[in-house]
Design a protein around this motif. Sequence first.
Motif, PDB file in Angstrom:
ATOM      1  N   PRO A 172      72.622  49.666  13.974  1.00  0.00           N
ATOM      2  CA  PRO A 172      73.702  50.517  14.188  1.00  0.00           C
ATOM      3  C   PRO A 172      73.655  51.262  15.654  1.00  0.00           C
ATOM      4  N   TYR A 173      72.286  50.977  16.227  1.00  0.00           N
ATOM      5  CA  TYR A 173      72.132  51.431  17.661  1.00  0.00           C
ATOM      6  C   TYR A 173      72.107  50.549  18.859  1.00  0.00           C
ATOM      7  N   ASP A 174      72.777  49.228  18.494  1.00  0.00           N
ATOM      8  CA  ASP A 174      73.019  48.094  19.564  1.00  0.00           C
ATOM      9  C   ASP A 174      73.781  48.804  20.570  1.00  0.00           C
ATOM     10  N   GLY A 175      73.384  48.328  21.811  1.00  0.00           N
ATOM     11  CA  GLY A 175      74.210  48.729  23.005  1.00  0.00           C
ATOM     12  C   GLY A 175      73.797  50.090  23.821  1.00  0.00           C
ATOM     13  N   GLU A 176      74.444  50.333  24.835  1.00  0.00           N
ATOM     14  CA  GLU A 176      73.968  51.611  25.598  1.00  0.00           C
ATOM     15  C   GLU A 176      74.716  52.818  25.315  1.00  0.00           C
ATOM     16  N   VAL A 177      74.306  53.782  25.434  1.00  0.00           N
ATOM     17  CA  VAL A 177      74.882  55.087  25.292  1.00  0.00           C
ATOM     18  C   VAL A 177      76.004  55.437  26.283  1.00  0.00           C
ATOM     19  N   THR A 178      76.872  55.749  25.763  1.00  0.00           N
ATOM     20  CA  THR A 178      78.239  56.046  26.483  1.00  0.00           C
ATOM     21  C   THR A 178      78.167  57.346  26.900  1.00  0.00           C
ATOM     22  N   THR A 179      78.971  57.777  28.140  1.00  0.00           N
ATOM     23  CA  THR A 179      78.881  58.993  28.470  1.00  0.00           C
ATOM     24  C   THR A 179      79.300  60.076  27.764  1.00  0.00           C
ATOM     25  N   GLU A 180      80.251  59.894  26.589  1.00  0.00           N
ATOM     26  CA  GLU A 180      80.513  60.839  25.745  1.00  0.00           C
ATOM     27  C   GLU A 180      79.264  61.271  24.839  1.00  0.00           C
ATOM     28  N   GLU A 181      78.602  60.113  24.528  1.00  0.00           N
ATOM     29  CA  GLU A 181      77.397  60.486  23.597  1.00  0.00           C
ATOM     30  C   GLU A 181      76.264  61.286  24.322  1.00  0.00           C
ATOM     31  N   LYS A 182      76.104  61.148  25.632  1.00  0.00           N
ATOM     32  CA  LYS A 182      75.069  61.668  26.569  1.00  0.00           C
ATOM     33  C   LYS A 182      75.164  63.206  25.977  1.00  0.00           C
ATOM     34  N   THR A 183      76.170  63.924  26.030  1.00  0.00           N
ATOM     35  CA  THR A 183      76.062  65.422  25.640  1.00  0.00           C
ATOM     36  C   THR A 183      75.355  65.750  24.159  1.00  0.00           C
ATOM     37  N   LEU A 184      75.781  65.045  23.292  1.00  0.00           N
ATOM     38  CA  LEU A 184      75.064  65.069  21.946  1.00  0.00           C
ATOM     39  C   LEU A 184      73.655  64.600  22.024  1.00  0.00           C
ATOM     40  N   LEU A 185      73.304  63.801  22.729  1.00  0.00           N
ATOM     41  CA  LEU A 185      71.858  63.346  22.755  1.00  0.00           C
ATOM     42  C   LEU A 185      70.820  64.277  23.278  1.00  0.00           C
ATOM     43  N   LYS A 186      71.787  65.030  24.630  1.00  0.00           N
ATOM     44  CA  LYS A 186      70.926  66.014  25.071  1.00  0.00           C
ATOM     45  C   LYS A 186      70.839  67.280  24.189  1.00  0.00           C
ATOM     46  N   ASN A 187      71.751  67.603  23.626  1.00  0.00           N
ATOM     47  CA  ASN A 187      71.512  68.640  22.485  1.00  0.00           C
ATOM     48  C   ASN A 187      70.642  68.603  21.337  1.00  0.00           C
ATOM     49  N   ILE A 188      70.444  67.144  21.138  1.00  0.00           N
ATOM     50  CA  ILE A 188      69.416  66.721  20.245  1.00  0.00           C
ATOM     51  C   ILE A 188      67.871  67.036  20.842  1.00  0.00           C
ATOM     52  N   LEU A 189      67.726  66.533  21.994  1.00  0.00           N
ATOM     53  CA  LEU A 189      66.598  66.671  22.962  1.00  0.00           C
ATOM     54  C   LEU A 189      66.135  68.477  22.977  1.00  0.00           C
ATOM     55  N   GLN A 190      67.210  68.826  23.319  1.00  0.00           N
ATOM     56  CA  GLN A 190      67.078  70.536  23.427  1.00  0.00           C
ATOM     57  C   GLN A 190      66.575  71.044  22.337  1.00  0.00           C
ATOM     58  N   ALA A 191      67.168  70.450  21.106  1.00  0.00           N
ATOM     59  CA  ALA A 191      66.873  71.305  19.789  1.00  0.00           C
ATOM     60  C   ALA A 191      65.364  70.931  19.388  1.00  0.00           C
ATOM     61  N   ILE A 192      65.127  69.467  19.670  1.00  0.00           N
ATOM     62  CA  ILE A 192      63.503  69.040  19.596  1.00  0.00           C
ATOM     63  C   ILE A 192      62.541  69.980  20.397  1.00  0.00           C
ATOM     64  N   GLU A 193      62.799  70.173  21.506  1.00  0.00           N
ATOM     65  CA  GLU A 193      61.947  71.055  22.499  1.00  0.00           C
ATOM     66  C   GLU A 193      61.897  72.330  22.085  1.00  0.00           C
TER      67      GLU A 193
END
Length: 220
Positions: A172-193
């Motif tokens: 399900p993780y095939d392909g590149e991250v789209t612009t709209e996905e980047k915000t959510l992934l940054k939120n995940i990174l911030q929460a992890i930190e």
Amino acid sequence: METKGVFMNQPKRYLNIVSEMRDMIREQDIRPGDRIPSERELAEKLAVGRSTIREALRSLELLGLIETRRGEGTFLADPRKHRLVELLATFILQDNKTLEDVRVTMCIHETAAIQAICASDAAKLPVWESFRERLDGHEFIREDFVRELMVLSGNRLSLKIWFLLKQYGGNPYDGEVTTEEKTLLKNILQAIEKQDAETAIRDFKAWSSVLIKGENAQWQ
């Protein structure tokens, strides 16, 4: 009719090839230690391209069901030497098991990885800033992100299981991250930190579920 999403609609040709190879091994009474037909012979018998056979053989080898000996050929392995792999193979290669079951199991390992990272010093590693910089760049592969989470959890057994499940259950993780996905992934990174496992897992599940349901098509 209810739409089951990209993950559930993955073509079954690859799994069918693996299943046909399994049936052929049984019909020809090939025993552990016996040599199996060559890549060319399998391609001719199953009427598929050699690249498809090669990928199927590679995955069977990852599961420990066959072994390649340089200069000799490929042989059927003894599954009793690989108890965990035998269990996974028995489950994954059953035709009546759904891809959804595999995906649920993948998710268990993915969220456990996030939990482990947030509970350890791994949450303070500089790798998260590197991820953020890559997200701001032109290309960022979804699978790279999830695989690194699995690696950074420090659980090599979980990583092995996750990799095998991904091989057989579709990606399900095939392909590149789209612009709209980047915000959510940054939120995940911030929460992890911040070592906020609850928020990181919640946002990860939200991102993952969108991909599985095929809603990522709306992000293209």
